[in-house]
Design a protein around this motif. Structure first.
Motif, PDB file in Angstrom:
ATOM      1  N   VAL A 154       0.689  -1.029  -0.003  1.00  0.00           N
ATOM      2  CA  VAL A 154      -0.082   0.128   0.072  1.00  0.00           C
ATOM      3  C   VAL A 154       1.263   1.041   0.026  1.00  0.00           C
ATOM      4  O   VAL A 154       2.605   1.195   0.094  1.00  0.00           O
ATOM      5  N   ARG A 174      -1.127  -6.712   5.119  1.00  0.00           N
ATOM      6  CA  ARG A 174      -0.763  -5.718   4.404  1.00  0.00           C
ATOM      7  C   ARG A 174       1.567  -5.921   4.609  1.00  0.00           C
ATOM      8  O   ARG A 174       1.512  -5.754   5.807  1.00  0.00           O
ATOM      9  N   ALA A 193       5.160  -0.799   3.213  1.00  0.00           N
ATOM     10  CA  ALA A 193       3.660   0.891   2.571  1.00  0.00           C
ATOM     11  C   ALA A 193       5.158   1.069   1.850  1.00  0.00           C
ATOM     12  O   ALA A 193       6.375   1.516   2.713  1.00  0.00           O
ATOM     13  N   ASN A 203      -4.478   3.357  -5.872  1.00  0.00           N
ATOM     14  CA  ASN A 203      -5.257   3.503  -4.619  1.00  0.00           C
ATOM     15  C   ASN A 203      -5.611   2.236  -3.602  1.00  0.00           C
ATOM     16  O   ASN A 203      -5.178   2.329  -2.124  1.00  0.00           O
ATOM     17  N   ASP A 204      -5.450   1.007  -4.381  1.00  0.00           N
ATOM     18  CA  ASP A 204      -5.986  -0.217  -4.118  1.00  0.00           C
ATOM     19  C   ASP A 204      -4.560  -0.748  -3.566  1.00  0.00           C
ATOM     20  O   ASP A 204      -4.065  -0.820  -3.724  1.00  0.00           O
ATOM     21  N   PRO A 205      -4.317  -2.013  -2.688  1.00  0.00           N
ATOM     22  CA  PRO A 205      -3.624  -2.859  -1.989  1.00  0.00           C
ATOM     23  C   PRO A 205      -3.293  -2.931  -3.597  1.00  0.00           C
ATOM     24  O   PRO A 205      -4.190  -3.514  -4.552  1.00  0.00           O
TER      25      PRO A 205
END
Length: 283
Positions: A56, A115, A118, A131-133
């Motif tokens: 993300v 997740r 990052a 914007n999505d994983p």
């Protein structure tokens, strides 16, 4: 009345004074266990780590200090990881479009279960992330990561230098009782290098082949295949061979799941059932 107005002006001037920016204190660290979104993470040294998962975008504030003392900049090629030693150098591959970037992991995160990584705005943009994983593969650069651990303040080399040296016994060969003690020098006097700055990694990406996969929830790793089979049978999972560093492990997984929301729901169920090391992988 004039005094009141003057006092008010003084207060206004003080309140508008700019806050000095944080000073960088770049160092090597592993860090202690930390909790996010109800899950505990346990940082450790792993110089040849690799894995898959969902990446993300970072949401940290520009200019604040990262966990290893760097000043955060979303324009640099940096990232956050839950458990790797800091800093570490990794290659991140976007499995959905084949793009690859090289980043320095310098902070803890993401603060969301399920997740794996990052990424700074710069790195995420180069990877073509929305914007999505995003499905990613992460491969650590062992040589580069070890070099950072051996040269930065707080790292392996500095700890060896700072370790107190034991006392040295001197004895005469002619008389076993003629023994004196000489205090050894202490490495604590060795000062750590000050004002360390790490060079920014190149803002580039390479294009490979897309290789998207299905999402799985990996609950446990075993060195024994039979033990993994027993665990899988009790939780309705399957067993897959995986590499952990240079060793073969047997992973118990649940899935596959076609959507992120389905994988997230399965992960939460696994954690509620006490499978604390559960995480999402891509295959």
């Amino acid at each position: 009345m004039k005094k009141v107005v003057f006092g008010g002006c003084c207060l206004l001037v003080v309140s508008c004074s700019p806050t000095p920016p944080p000073r960088a204190d770049v160092h090597y660290t592993v860090g202690s266990a930390w909790q996010a979104d109800g899950q505990w993470f346990y940082p450790r040294e792993e110089f040849a780590w690799q894995g898959t998962g969902l990446a993300v975008r970072q949401n940290g504030r520009e200019g604040e200090l990262t966990a290893n003392g760097e000043v955060r900049s979303m324009a640099t090629m940096t990232a956050s990881h839950p458990t790797l030693q800091l800093p570490a150098i990794v290659t991140v591959i976007n499995l959905e479009n084949g793009r690859q970037v090289r980043v320095r992991v310098n902070d803890r995160g993401p603060a969301q279960i399920g997740r794996a990584l990052a990424l700074s705005t710069q790195a995420a943009n180069l990877l073509g992330m929305g914007n999505d994983p995003t499905q990613v593969r992460i491969v650590e650069d062992e040589a580069a990561s070890r070099q950072l651990a051996e040269t930065l303040p707080g790292g392996v080399a500095l700890q060896i230098e700072a370790a107190p040296k034991g006392q040295v016994l001197q004895s005469s060969l002619g008389n076993a009782e003629d023994t004196s003690v000489v205090a050894g020098s202490r490495g604590a006097e060795a000062a750590a290098p000050a004002g360390v700055q790490l060079p920014a990694l190149p803002v580039v990406y390479t294009q490979g082949y897309a290789a998207p996969g299905m999402l799985w929830v990996e609950t446990m790793d075993f060195t024994s295949r039979s033990a993994a089979m027993m665990q899988a049978g009790g939780h309705g999972g399957v067993v897959r061979p995986v590499m952990s560093g240079q060793s073969m492990m047997w992973a118990v997984r649940q899935g596959p799941f076609a959507t992120i929301s389905a994988a997230d729901a399965a992960l939460k169920r696994a954690l509620l059932n006490g499978l604390t090391g559960s995480h999402i992988v891509v295959e």
